[in-house]
Structure formats: C-alpha cells, structure tokens
Design an enzyme around this catalytic site. Structure first.
Site, PDB file in Angstrom:
ATOM      1  N   CYS A  40       0.849  -1.195   0.000  1.00  8.96           N
ATOM      2  CA  CYS A  40       0.000   0.000   0.000  1.00  8.96           C
ATOM      3  C   CYS A  40       0.882   1.242   0.000  1.00  8.96           C
ATOM      4  O   CYS A  40       2.003   1.223   0.516  1.00  8.96           O
ATOM      5  CB  CYS A  40      -0.904  -0.007   1.241  1.00  8.96           C
ATOM      6  N   SER A  42       0.640   3.831   1.754  1.00 10.50           N
ATOM      7  CA  SER A  42       0.889   4.402   3.083  1.00 10.50           C
ATOM      8  C   SER A  42       2.255   3.972   3.631  1.00 10.50           C
ATOM      9  O   SER A  42       2.933   4.761   4.287  1.00 10.50           O
ATOM     10  CB  SER A  42      -0.217   4.008   4.059  1.00 10.50           C
ATOM     11  N   HIS A  45       4.741   6.126   2.050  1.00  8.14           N
ATOM     12  CA  HIS A  45       4.744   7.438   2.710  1.00  8.14           C
ATOM     13  C   HIS A  45       5.649   7.427   3.951  1.00  8.14           C
ATOM     14  O   HIS A  45       6.282   8.423   4.269  1.00  8.14           O
ATOM     15  CB  HIS A  45       3.331   7.821   3.180  1.00  8.14           C
ATOM     16  N   HIS A  61       0.880  -2.939   6.668  1.00  5.81           N
ATOM     17  CA  HIS A  61      -0.324  -2.785   7.493  1.00  5.81           C
ATOM     18  C   HIS A  61      -1.516  -3.491   6.870  1.00  5.81           C
ATOM     19  O   HIS A  61      -2.620  -3.387   7.370  1.00  5.81           O
ATOM     20  CB  HIS A  61      -0.634  -1.298   7.712  1.00  5.81           C
ATOM     21  N   CYS A 168      -6.888  -3.479   3.917  1.00  4.18           N
ATOM     22  CA  CYS A 168      -6.733  -2.019   3.820  1.00  4.18           C
ATOM     23  C   CYS A 168      -7.385  -1.483   2.553  1.00  4.18           C
ATOM     24  O   CYS A 168      -8.375  -0.785   2.622  1.00  4.18           O
ATOM     25  CB  CYS A 168      -5.273  -1.557   3.886  1.00  4.18           C
TER      26      CYS A 168
END
Ligand code: CND
Ligand code: ZN
Length: 367
Positions: A40, A42, A45, A61, A168
């Site tokens: 993902c 994220s 990031h 995650h 997610c």
C-alpha cells in the site's frame, strides 16, 4: 521464534530484510503466521518521511495469515484460524466504538503513535534492539504478534492472497463510499486517483448504484483499470483540467460526491471544486500531517458543500469484512482482477519501485 522481516531503519532508505526474534503472544495477543501482505502507498509514505512512524519498525499494514499461537485470555480465535489483520485496533466500548466508528478509538492511535503494543513493549527484537510494530500490524514479517481484537476471522476456505486486500485497500475504498459518503443510487461520483485504494472507491460506487463514475488519474493504464472496475468516464489530468471536464460531463451542475485518493492539497481542492450544491468531498489520501487545505466560504456556506475525511473506510471491520467477502462470492466485488502482482518478501523493495512507477493495481508480498 525467528522470522524474516522487512525493517525500515531510517527514512529515505530501502527496507532491509533481516532475521528478527519474535516473542510469544502475551495476554490478549495472538501470533500470526503470515500468508501475504499488501503493498500500500501508506508504507511508502513512511519510507519517504511523508508519514511519521517510530523507527526502526517492521512495516506493512495490510495482511492475512493463520493464527499460530494465542496468548492467555484470547477467546475470539484459535490456532489454525484464517484471519485478516486490522491496522486500527479498537477497544469496543468507548464513545467512538459504540457509535460505529472504531477507527477513531484512542487505543488504536496509541499503538500507531508509539509503535509498541498496549503494554508499552514490542514483541520484535534484533540483536537485543527493540523493533517497532508499524500500525500494530507489521505484516512484512513471517510471524508477528498483534492484539487479538485487531483480527477478523474469515472462512477456512477463503483464499488468503485475496483476503489480504480486504485489510486495507478494499475496506478503505469501498468503506469510504458506503460509510463516509453513503453514496446513493443514481448519483454522480468523481474519484481522484485510481490506484490500489481509489479503484476500490470506483467499484464501491458501482456497487452502490452510482449513475456516473468519473475517474481521474495521470496514467493511462490506471484509467483503463478504472473502466474495468466500473468508471463510466475517465479523465487524464495531464491532458485536461479535471474540474472543467467534470462540470461539463454533469451539465454544469457538478457531482454529488468526490473522493480524493492521492494525498495532495491540489487534488483535494479539485475534488471540492467539482461538487454540486450540497455535494460532499471525502479525502482518503494521506498528506504530510501538517498540510493545510483551504476552501472558499462562498461555496461552503452558500452552497452547503461539505469537505470531510475518511479513515479506514469509516468502517466497522467485524461487520464490513464479512459483507465484503459475501459481495466477492456473489460476483459483485472484484478481488481477482485487483491482485496484479506477487513478490516474495525478499523482493519487497522491487514491489515498492513498481508501485512508484504506477504499475498494476495492488500487489502482495508472499511468504
Ligand atoms: P497508489 O500509488 O496505488 O495510487 C495513487 C494514484 O494517484 C496513482 O494511480 C497515481 O497515478 C495517481 N495520481 C498521483 N498524482 C495525481 C494527480 N495529480 N492527479 C490525478 N491522479 C494522480 O496509492 P494507494 O491507492 O495505495 O493509496 C492512495 C492514497 O490513499 C495514499 O495517500 C495512501 O496513503 C492513502 C491511504 C489512506 C487510507 C485511509 O484510511 N484514509 C488507507 N490506506 C491508504
Ligand atoms: Zn493502506
């Protein structure tokens, strides 16, 4: 127990595959043998410093696996159960949990901010050094320990590779449509960003019965995927102004709902600017935490437009994940088409390079 895991030591570096020591689950915790973990944006990031996390940490995650061991007092799952791991723990009894907004629970925030489990310690060590749990999940590890409340049991015959994506990308995207915006049949929707999460906003809007679904991206391959997942119109924002095109596609009116699934102030503003009167813009994309966005009061007040956010699909995972599984089994939710890449854990950096290049839709790391 030893496990291979992908650790981020410092912002700006690649993930390092190392063998860590995983301690057994304590009271209220479970140890999971991971089957797959989702790639993902994220996590990217966090690697670039865009999102803050306690380091060194095992990232990841989104993930699924099989319960290997349970700690004292765990009754909701047993060894051998197939589970999806949730990246937002919730206590189940606070004001927000009781109101059906468990992602806003303070317990989950505590784990996210400290990188430690609820007793203030971690279950990962590398040569005696404490390694943090990213989002309380750390799915990029062959084995990891998580609070038992942060898993959802899924049917024994459900394929774990596809189940991973529910943890997610799917619940965040579809949930933003169902729970945050509550998209109505026959309405019009614009989606900025058709990546792994945005594509699930698009399919969620299609399932909700939206009449117009306008996908915006910079990459032709993503817009092609968007059509496959239910977009009725696509806009390449490199070639035209998406706000103007969305207005003209809706006869000047604007859309009922706009979703930002990128994480940029400029596209958040575009999502707001293409709304009709009483329209709702939902920000799903994550920007650096200090970012601010401004909107004109003229349209906020006199047109009653709304700008809001959605975390974890504003979902109730124990209800929403079984619902998503049923939608998949009924042929209404696309998971097979969503899973476009598989990488062994040893090639996880290559998986992130492919994400940065914009290849495919959603990939998984396999164990
Ligand atoms: P991914 O990289 O797959 O998708 C992003 C898409 O945006 C890509 O297709 C890009 O081409 C496109 N894009 C980039 N810039 C522009 C632009 N200026 N105009 C139009 N399109 C553009 O990322 P992802 O889908 O995995 O994640 C998307 C965001 O969602 C990201 O910020 C991630 O951190 C966030 C997120 C939020 C939540 C939540 O709970 N709110 C949960 N998971 C992920
Ligand atoms: Zn995510």
């Amino acid at each position: 127990m030893k496990a291979k895991a992908a650790i981020l030591f410092t912002v700006g570096q690649k993930l390092d595959i190392r063998e860590v020591e995983v301690e057994p689950p304590r009271s209220g915790e479970v140890m999971i043998r991971m089957a797959a973990a989702g790639i993902c944006h994220s996590d990217l990031h966090v690697m670039t410093g865009h999102l803050v996390a306690q380091l060194p940490a095992i990232l990841g995650h989104e993930g699924s696996g099989i319960v290997a061991e349970v700690g004292p007092g765990v009754t909701n799952v047993k060894p051998g159960d197939q589970v999806i791991r949730l990246w937002r723990l919730s206590c189940g009894i606070c004001e927000y949990c009781s109101n059906g907004r468990p992602a806003l629970c303070a317990e989950g925030l505590q784990i996210r901010m400290t990188g430690r489990l609820l007793d203030g310690t971690t279950r990962f060590k590398l040569d005696g050094m404490e390694i943090k749990h990213f989002a309380g999940v750390s799915s990029f590890s062959e084995y990891s320990v998580i609070p038992a409340k942060a898993v959802v049991k899924i049917p024994d015959d459900f394929p774990l590779d596809k189940a991973t994506l529910l943890g997610c990308g799917v619940i965040t995207g579809v949930g933003a449509v169902f729970n945050a915006a509550r998209v109505k049949p026959g309405s019009s929707v614009a989606v900025f960003g058709s990546g792994g999460v945005g594509i699930n906003v698009i399919q969620g809007a299609a399932i909700a019965g939206a009449e117009k679904i306008i996908a915006v991206d910079l990459l032709p391959n993503k817009l092609q995927f968007a059509k496959q997942f239910g977009a009725t119109h696509t806009i390449n924002a490199k070639e035209m102004n998406p706000v103007e095109v969305i207005r003209s596609l809706t006869g000047g009116r604007g859309v009922d709902y706009a979703f930002e699934v990128i994480g940029l102030p400029a596209t958040i503003r575009q999502a707001y600017d293409c709304l009709c009167r009483r329209g709702i813009a939902v920000v799903v994309g994550v920007t650096p935490m200090t970012t601010e966005v401004s909107v004109p009061i003229m349209t906020l007040v006199f047109e009653e437009r709304a700008l809001t956010g959605s975390i974890y699909g504003s979902s109730r995972p124990q209800i929403d994940i079984p619902m998503l599984i049923n939608l998949y089994r009924a042929g209404k939710l696309k998971l097979d088409e969503l899973l476009t890449g598989r990488y062994p854990l040893s090639q996880i950096n290559e998986a992130y390079e492919a994400l940065e290049r914009g290849e495919g839709l959603r990939s998984i790391a396999t164990f």
